[in-house]
Write an enzyme that holds these catalytic residues in place. Sequence first.
Site, PDB file in Angstrom:
ATOM      1  N   CYS A  16      33.009  45.772   1.303  1.00 44.67           N
ATOM      2  CA  CYS A  16      32.237  44.628   1.774  1.00 44.67           C
ATOM      3  C   CYS A  16      33.147  43.401   1.713  1.00 44.67           C
ATOM      4  CB  CYS A  16      31.016  44.425   0.880  1.00 44.67           C
ATOM      5  SG  CYS A  16      31.478  44.080  -0.840  1.00 44.67           S
ATOM      6  N   HIS A 128      25.924  45.869 -17.419  1.00 43.18           N
ATOM      7  CA  HIS A 128      26.769  45.812 -16.217  1.00 43.18           C
ATOM      8  C   HIS A 128      27.441  44.431 -16.179  1.00 43.18           C
ATOM      9  CE1 HIS A 128      27.947  45.458 -11.983  1.00 43.18           C
ATOM     10  NE2 HIS A 128      27.937  46.781 -11.961  1.00 43.18           N
ATOM     11  N   GLU A 130      28.165  42.354 -13.936  1.00 39.77           N
ATOM     12  CA  GLU A 130      27.492  41.318 -13.133  1.00 39.77           C
ATOM     13  C   GLU A 130      26.296  40.732 -13.880  1.00 39.77           C
ATOM     14  OE1 GLU A 130      24.824  40.609  -9.193  1.00 39.77           O
ATOM     15  OE2 GLU A 130      26.247  42.278  -9.059  1.00 39.77           O
ATOM     16  N   THR A 169      22.990  41.907  -7.568  1.00 41.57           N
ATOM     17  CA  THR A 169      23.152  42.028  -6.108  1.00 41.57           C
ATOM     18  C   THR A 169      23.293  43.464  -5.620  1.00 41.57           C
ATOM     19  OG1 THR A 169      25.554  41.807  -6.275  1.00 41.57           O
ATOM     20  CG2 THR A 169      24.290  39.774  -5.946  1.00 41.57           C
ATOM     21  N   SER A 228      27.823  50.307  -9.529  1.00 42.97           N
ATOM     22  CA  SER A 228      26.359  50.273  -9.417  1.00 42.97           C
ATOM     23  C   SER A 228      25.900  50.582  -7.995  1.00 42.97           C
ATOM     24  CB  SER A 228      25.848  48.895  -9.852  1.00 42.97           C
ATOM     25  OG  SER A 228      24.474  48.781  -9.575  1.00 42.97           O
ATOM     26  N   ASN A 229      26.543  49.941  -7.002  1.00 45.39           N
ATOM     27  CA  ASN A 229      26.042  50.142  -5.634  1.00 45.39           C
ATOM     28  C   ASN A 229      26.272  51.571  -5.145  1.00 45.39           C
ATOM     29  OD1 ASN A 229      28.289  50.135  -3.362  1.00 45.39           O
ATOM     30  ND2 ASN A 229      28.973  48.696  -4.932  1.00 45.39           N
TER      31      ASN A 229
END
Length: 315
Positions: A16, A128, A130, A169, A228-229
Site C-alpha cells: 500500500c 500490536h 500500531e 487501521t 495484522s492486515n
Amino acid sequence: MKPPLTLYLAAPRGFCAGVDRAIKIVEMALAKWGAPVYVRHEIVHNKFVVDDLRGKGAIFVERLADCPDDRPVIFSAHGVAKSVPAAAEARNMVYVDATCPLVSKVHIEAERHHANGLQMVMIGHAGHPETVGTMGQLPEGEVLLVETAEDVARLTPRDPGKLAFITQTTLSVDDTAEIVAALQAKFPTIIGPHKEDICYATTNRQAAVKAIAPKADAILVVGAPNSSNSRRLVEVGAKAGCGYSQLVQRAENIDWRALEGITALGVTAGASAPEVLVNEVIEACRARFDVTLEYVETAVENVEFKVPRVLREPA
C-alpha cells in the site's frame, strides 16, 4: 499431465502507499546519511523486506535505548507513542518518522477528542505496535482498548456521555462493524470518526478476497505472521465461504498436501508483502499445476504519500 488449476489473483494486493513510503524513507535515509541507519521496530511487518534493508545497512532495534546518539533513527510505519520522539529530541538525535499518514490521522483524531474532554475507546489488538503507538498519544487511562464485542460489555468509562472511538487501521471491516454496533448500543452518544479509520488498503484487500472466496477451493495469503492486515485476510477468506485459507511467508512455506485435489485457488498478499513473493507463489503453482490465471479486480488504487521534507533536502 499436470492437473488444471484456475488461479484467481486478487487486485488490489500487496504494498500500500504507506508501506511504499516507509521503505522509501529507509532507502533515502541510507542514501543521504550512509550506513548504518537505525530503525525502531521492523519498518513494515515483512521478513523479506526487513532482510533486504538490513543488507543495505539498516539496523533494526526494538528500543530507542539501543540506538547511538550520533546516527539517524527511523520510526516504523506503525507509529510510536509521543514519548519516543520526545526521548529522541532530548538526546539531540536526527530522527525521521515513517508513520503511515493514515495512522497519523487517527493520532490527530484522538488528540482532538481528548482536547474536547472526551475519553477514547480504541478498537484494536493489544500489544500490536500500531495500538501501542496510538494509545501512547494520550496520557495513561485516556484510551480504553477493546478487542471484541464482549470487551464492550465490560467497559466502564469515566463518563459514559463523554466518549469517542477510534480503530486500528488494519482490522477486519466486518468484525469492527460488530464492535462499533456494540459500542453505539451501550453508549448512544459515543462519537465516531468522520471517515472510517480502517485504511483504504485494508478495506480494498478484504473486498478482493471476498470476491474470490466463493469461487476458490483454497486461498493463499502472502504475508508475515506478525502482519495484522495479512492475518485478517486469512480470516476474511474463511468467513466469506472459502473452505481453506493459508498464510504463507513465501512459496517454500506452502502446505501442498492441503491443496491436493483443488481446481481453483485464490492468491492475494498483505499490504507489507512485495510483489516478488506473489510471483514466486504463482511460479510454484505453475510447477505443479496447469495454471490458468484470472485477475479479480475490485478497486484501482492510485494513492501516493510524500516522504518527509528532511529526506528531500540535500545532505
